[in-house]
Design an enzyme around this catalytic site. Structure first.
Site, short mmCIF file in Angstrom:
data_model
loop_
_atom_site.label_atom_id
_atom_site.label_comp_id
_atom_site.label_asym_id
_atom_site.label_seq_id
_atom_site.Cartn_x
_atom_site.Cartn_y
_atom_site.Cartn_z
CE LYS A 31 7.91 28.90 -110.91
NZ LYS A 31 7.35 30.27 -111.06
CD GLU A 51 5.43 35.04 -93.55
OE1 GLU A 51 4.49 35.75 -93.93
OE2 GLU A 51 6.37 35.47 -92.86
CG ASP A 95 7.36 33.85 -108.92
OD1 ASP A 95 8.34 34.21 -109.59
OD2 ASP A 95 6.82 32.73 -109.05
CB ALA A 128 -7.98 32.06 -108.85
N GLY A 177 -1.43 29.77 -109.96
CA GLY A 177 -0.22 29.85 -109.15
C GLY A 177 0.36 31.25 -109.08
CG ASN A 221 -10.27 32.15 -111.68
OD1 ASN A 221 -9.39 32.47 -112.48
ND2 ASN A 221 -10.60 30.89 -111.46
NE ARG A 264 -17.67 33.23 -105.47
CZ ARG A 264 -18.15 34.36 -105.02
NH1 ARG A 264 -18.65 35.23 -105.87
NH2 ARG A 264 -18.13 34.66 -103.74
CD GLN A 265 -15.06 25.88 -104.42
OE1 GLN A 265 -16.28 26.03 -104.43
NE2 GLN A 265 -14.33 26.05 -103.31
CE1 TYR A 270 9.35 36.42 -120.64
CE2 TYR A 270 8.20 36.19 -118.54
CZ TYR A 270 9.07 35.70 -119.49
OH TYR A 270 9.65 34.47 -119.30
#
EC number: 1.1.1.25
Length: 293
Positions: A77, A89, A113, A138, A140, A161, A164-165, A233
């Site tokens: 992707k 956008e 998505d 955090a 994709g 997450n 954290r970064q 799913y």
């Protein structure tokens, strides 16, 4: 609602693809071929398994191969986004593309998505509204969810997450109303959340993650009106959703997101806006049952 339904400016051959490596797991051929048959169209939708070293050549030659566009799945992707001549956008904000089409010789890219996530909420929980969201993860997938929730006008989007970064990077990229929180104050956010979203693979790769710490969520601290959804799913009802249901909360599984995200591409390539119906969902569930069996 995110509008990704602008058609190609020229008439193109009704032949599309889904590319990935591996590709045998993809449900896209069954979804699109279901619609082709339902609407009596003579087009084709073909799975293409392409190795990493061959992906660039494949993508730049798709028009010569007779394709008017296609879908991109893992692990390509981000590379598809990079190779496209035009990115809208949505793809630009998410940083990845899963839907491609041609305008002249220009390869164009978007990401459906976010549309799929929003449409799944609208379809599965009609008339539901909320202002505060809590997102686990955090990666994709989280990027698409963040874009969707910003477009829906959420006033507060809380991101949690393990690293954290990564969450901080997403908050900086998307800006307000995205905010990053630490695990120690998750209880406070749970009480305020109107929507809770799991974008991690916990529940698929770690069935007990919800209670062992990799994804701990105490649903006793939520409001009774909170909506809980999981983008995973397989399984359809993840342990995360099972626990939410056990506490009487309304849940939305991840299959609908998969089905709805396919709509914009089909419309671009074949000129008809397909409907996500109970019959389609049943067909894909039957296929999933066959694979598990």
């Amino acid at each position: 609602m995110i509008d990704l339904t602008i058609k190609c400016k020229e008439k193109v051959p009704s032949r599309a693809f889904v590319v990935g490596y591996p590709i045998h797991h993809s449900k896209s051929p069954k979804i699109h071929n279901f619609w082709l048959k339902q609407y009596g169209l003579q087009g084709e939708y073909l799975a293409q398994e392409v190795k990493l070293e061959e992906f660039s050549d494949f993508l730049t030659s798709t028009k010569k191969r007779g394709f008017c566009g296609g879908n991109v799945t893992l692990p390509y992707k981000q590379e598809a986004f990079r190779l496209a001549n035009y990115k809208d956008e949505v793809a630009t904000m998410i940083g990845a593309a899963n839907t491609l089409w041609y305008e002249g010789d220009k390869l164009c890219a978007t990401n459906s998505d976010a549309y799929g996530f929003s449409a799944n909420l609208d379809d599965s929980a009609p008339n539901w509204v909320g202002e505060t969201a809590l997102i686990f993860g955090a990666g994709g997938a989280a990027r698409a969810i963040l874009y969707a929730l910003k477009k829906r006008g959420f006033e507060r989007i809380c991101l949690l997450n393990r690293t954290r970064q990564r969450a901080d990077n997403l908050a900086e990229h998307f800006g307000k109303p995205v905010e990053v929180h630490d695990w120690h104050n998750v209880g406070e956010i749970l009480y305020e959340a109107d929507l809770i979203v799991n974008t991690t693979s916990v529940g698929m790769t770690d069935p007990h993650g919800w209670k062992t710490g990799s994804l701990f969520c105490d649903f006793q601290k939520t409001k009774t009106t909170t909506l809980v959804t999981d983008i995973v799913y397989t399984p359809l009802t993840t342990p995360f959703l099972q626990q939410a249901k056990a506490h009487g909360l309304r849940t939305v599984d991840g299959l609908g997101m998969l089905l709805h995200q396919a709509v914009p591409g089909f419309e671009r390539w074949f000129g008809i806006t397909p409907q996500v119906t109970k019959a389609l969902r049943t067909k894909i569930l039957e296929d999933m049952g066959e694979e598990r069996g």
